[in-house]
Design a protein around this motif. Structure first.
Motif, mmCIF file in Angstrom:
data_model
loop_
_atom_site.group_PDB
_atom_site.id
_atom_site.type_symbol
_atom_site.label_atom_id
_atom_site.label_comp_id
_atom_site.label_asym_id
_atom_site.label_seq_id
_atom_site.Cartn_x
_atom_site.Cartn_y
_atom_site.Cartn_z
ATOM 1 N N TRP A 104 13.594 8.035 -9.071
ATOM 2 C CA TRP A 104 13.730 8.065 -7.629
ATOM 3 C C TRP A 104 14.512 9.268 -7.130
ATOM 4 O O TRP A 104 15.510 9.663 -7.705
ATOM 5 C CB TRP A 104 14.424 6.788 -7.175
ATOM 6 C CG TRP A 104 14.521 6.666 -5.708
ATOM 7 C CD1 TRP A 104 13.549 6.232 -4.864
ATOM 8 C CD2 TRP A 104 15.644 6.964 -4.890
ATOM 9 N NE1 TRP A 104 14.001 6.234 -3.581
ATOM 10 C CE2 TRP A 104 15.293 6.685 -3.572
ATOM 11 C CE3 TRP A 104 16.914 7.441 -5.147
ATOM 12 C CZ2 TRP A 104 16.157 6.862 -2.504
ATOM 13 C CZ3 TRP A 104 17.784 7.627 -4.085
ATOM 14 C CH2 TRP A 104 17.403 7.339 -2.791
ATOM 15 N N THR A 105 14.021 9.853 -6.039
ATOM 16 C CA THR A 105 14.735 10.889 -5.312
ATOM 17 C C THR A 105 14.699 10.524 -3.841
ATOM 18 O O THR A 105 13.722 9.937 -3.366
ATOM 19 C CB THR A 105 14.079 12.274 -5.516
ATOM 20 O OG1 THR A 105 12.701 12.182 -5.176
ATOM 21 C CG2 THR A 105 14.222 12.746 -6.940
ATOM 22 N N PRO A 106 15.745 10.814 -3.065
ATOM 23 C CA PRO A 106 15.818 10.366 -1.674
ATOM 24 C C PRO A 106 14.955 11.202 -0.740
ATOM 25 O O PRO A 106 15.422 12.134 -0.108
ATOM 26 C CB PRO A 106 17.302 10.509 -1.341
ATOM 27 C CG PRO A 106 17.776 11.594 -2.236
ATOM 28 C CD PRO A 106 16.962 11.474 -3.497
ATOM 29 N N LEU A 107 13.669 10.880 -0.654
ATOM 30 C CA LEU A 107 12.736 11.576 0.221
ATOM 31 C C LEU A 107 12.115 10.579 1.187
ATOM 32 O O LEU A 107 12.508 9.436 1.240
ATOM 33 C CB LEU A 107 11.663 12.284 -0.617
ATOM 34 C CG LEU A 107 12.198 13.338 -1.581
ATOM 35 C CD1 LEU A 107 11.100 13.814 -2.508
ATOM 36 C CD2 LEU A 107 12.792 14.512 -0.829
ATOM 37 N N HIS A 108 11.106 10.994 1.932
ATOM 38 C CA HIS A 108 10.456 10.127 2.912
ATOM 39 C C HIS A 108 10.013 8.814 2.272
ATOM 40 O O HIS A 108 9.523 8.809 1.162
ATOM 41 C CB HIS A 108 9.211 10.808 3.492
ATOM 42 C CG HIS A 108 9.520 12.031 4.269
ATOM 43 N ND1 HIS A 108 9.834 13.220 3.688
ATOM 44 C CD2 HIS A 108 9.583 12.246 5.592
ATOM 45 C CE1 HIS A 108 10.057 14.128 4.619
ATOM 46 N NE2 HIS A 108 9.911 13.564 5.782
ATOM 47 N N GLY A 109 10.130 7.729 2.991
ATOM 48 C CA GLY A 109 9.760 6.425 2.455
ATOM 49 C C GLY A 109 8.495 5.875 3.056
ATOM 50 O O GLY A 109 8.080 6.271 4.135
ATOM 51 N N ALA A 110 7.874 4.971 2.369
ATOM 52 C CA ALA A 110 6.730 4.233 2.870
ATOM 53 C C ALA A 110 7.240 2.884 3.344
ATOM 54 O O ALA A 110 8.334 2.473 3.004
ATOM 55 C CB ALA A 110 5.687 4.055 1.760
ATOM 56 N N ALA A 168 -4.479 7.436 6.968
ATOM 57 C CA ALA A 168 -3.656 6.344 6.437
ATOM 58 C C ALA A 168 -3.957 6.093 4.965
ATOM 59 O O ALA A 168 -5.111 5.877 4.590
ATOM 60 C CB ALA A 168 -3.892 5.072 7.234
ATOM 61 N N TYR A 169 -2.923 6.110 4.144
ATOM 62 C CA TYR A 169 -3.003 5.833 2.716
ATOM 63 C C TYR A 169 -2.330 4.496 2.425
ATOM 64 O O TYR A 169 -1.415 4.083 3.132
ATOM 65 C CB TYR A 169 -2.287 6.913 1.900
ATOM 66 C CG TYR A 169 -3.044 8.202 1.792
ATOM 67 C CD1 TYR A 169 -3.766 8.501 0.649
ATOM 68 C CD2 TYR A 169 -3.044 9.117 2.832
ATOM 69 C CE1 TYR A 169 -4.465 9.687 0.545
ATOM 70 C CE2 TYR A 169 -3.741 10.307 2.740
ATOM 71 C CZ TYR A 169 -4.451 10.591 1.588
ATOM 72 O OH TYR A 169 -5.153 11.766 1.481
ATOM 73 N N VAL A 228 2.126 1.334 3.125
ATOM 74 C CA VAL A 228 1.147 2.023 3.970
ATOM 75 C C VAL A 228 1.841 3.191 4.653
ATOM 76 O O VAL A 228 2.942 3.045 5.199
ATOM 77 C CB VAL A 228 0.553 1.066 5.027
ATOM 78 C CG1 VAL A 228 -0.465 1.784 5.903
ATOM 79 C CG2 VAL A 228 -0.082 -0.135 4.347
ATOM 80 N N PHE A 229 1.218 4.368 4.618
ATOM 81 C CA PHE A 229 1.765 5.519 5.329
ATOM 82 C C PHE A 229 0.634 6.340 5.933
ATOM 83 O O PHE A 229 -0.448 6.437 5.380
ATOM 84 C CB PHE A 229 2.658 6.376 4.418
ATOM 85 C CG PHE A 229 1.967 6.985 3.228
ATOM 86 C CD1 PHE A 229 1.532 8.291 3.249
ATOM 87 C CD2 PHE A 229 1.772 6.235 2.070
ATOM 88 C CE1 PHE A 229 0.901 8.853 2.143
ATOM 89 C CE2 PHE A 229 1.155 6.777 0.967
ATOM 90 C CZ PHE A 229 0.715 8.098 1.005
ATOM 91 N N ASP A 230 0.897 6.877 7.121
ATOM 92 C CA ASP A 230 -0.071 7.692 7.853
ATOM 93 C C ASP A 230 0.352 9.139 7.693
ATOM 94 O O ASP A 230 1.414 9.539 8.164
ATOM 95 C CB ASP A 230 -0.089 7.276 9.327
ATOM 96 C CG ASP A 230 -1.252 7.871 10.078
ATOM 97 O OD1 ASP A 230 -2.208 8.358 9.439
ATOM 98 O OD2 ASP A 230 -1.214 7.854 11.321
ATOM 99 N N LEU A 231 -0.448 9.904 6.991
ATOM 100 C CA LEU A 231 -0.097 11.275 6.629
ATOM 101 C C LEU A 231 -0.648 12.286 7.622
ATOM 102 O O LEU A 231 -1.818 12.222 7.998
ATOM 103 C CB LEU A 231 -0.650 11.563 5.226
ATOM 104 C CG LEU A 231 -0.195 12.839 4.577
ATOM 105 C CD1 LEU A 231 1.304 12.829 4.342
ATOM 106 C CD2 LEU A 231 -0.906 13.031 3.258
#
Length: 123
Positions: free
Chosen positions: A11-17, A95-96, A116-119
């Motif tokens: 884990w690295t602290p980046l954008h989350g889903a 959306a992924y 779920v994330f909308d790229l």
């Protein structure tokens, strides 16, 4: 191949889903791709998992990638954190979905969660 395929990393602290619910909007640069932190739950008391399976679905709902990660030790009480790093070359706007399943030693799968994330890509 690692430049063109997703991979699971510590884990690295980046954008989350987000889990369930509405998709989280994420802006990404096509040359860098995106890294999404995924928290795996602690091992259940009954029927511990030998590994976890990750299925990445593209905006058309097609399976784009599948990966496995070893389960944390049975005595681990905290969540295991991984980052799913997705290269920009395989991304498009939309959306992924990432489906996470626990896999027993006998190969039986139990879906644990969906992210779920909308790229939104920039070049």
């Amino acid at each position: 191949a690692s430049a063109n395929q997703p991979r699971l990393l510590p884990w690295t602290p980046l954008h989350g889903a987000t889990r369930g619910g509405a998709a989280l909007a994420i802006a990404a640069d096509r040359s860098h791709g995106v890294a999404l932190p995924i928290d795996l739950p602690p091992q259940p008391s009954m029927g511990a998992y030998a590994s976890y399976s990750f299925d990445l679905y593209d905006p058309q709902g097609k399976l784009a990638w599948t990966g496995l990660a070893a389960a944390p030790a049975e005595d681990a009480s905290d969540n295991q954190r991984l980052s799913l790093v997705i290269p920009g070359a395989m991304l498009q706007n939309g959306a992924y979905t990432i489906a996470v399943s626990g896999v027993t030693a006998h190969g039986e799968r139990t879906e644990i969660d969906k992210f779920v994330f909308d790229l939104h890509l920039s070049d």
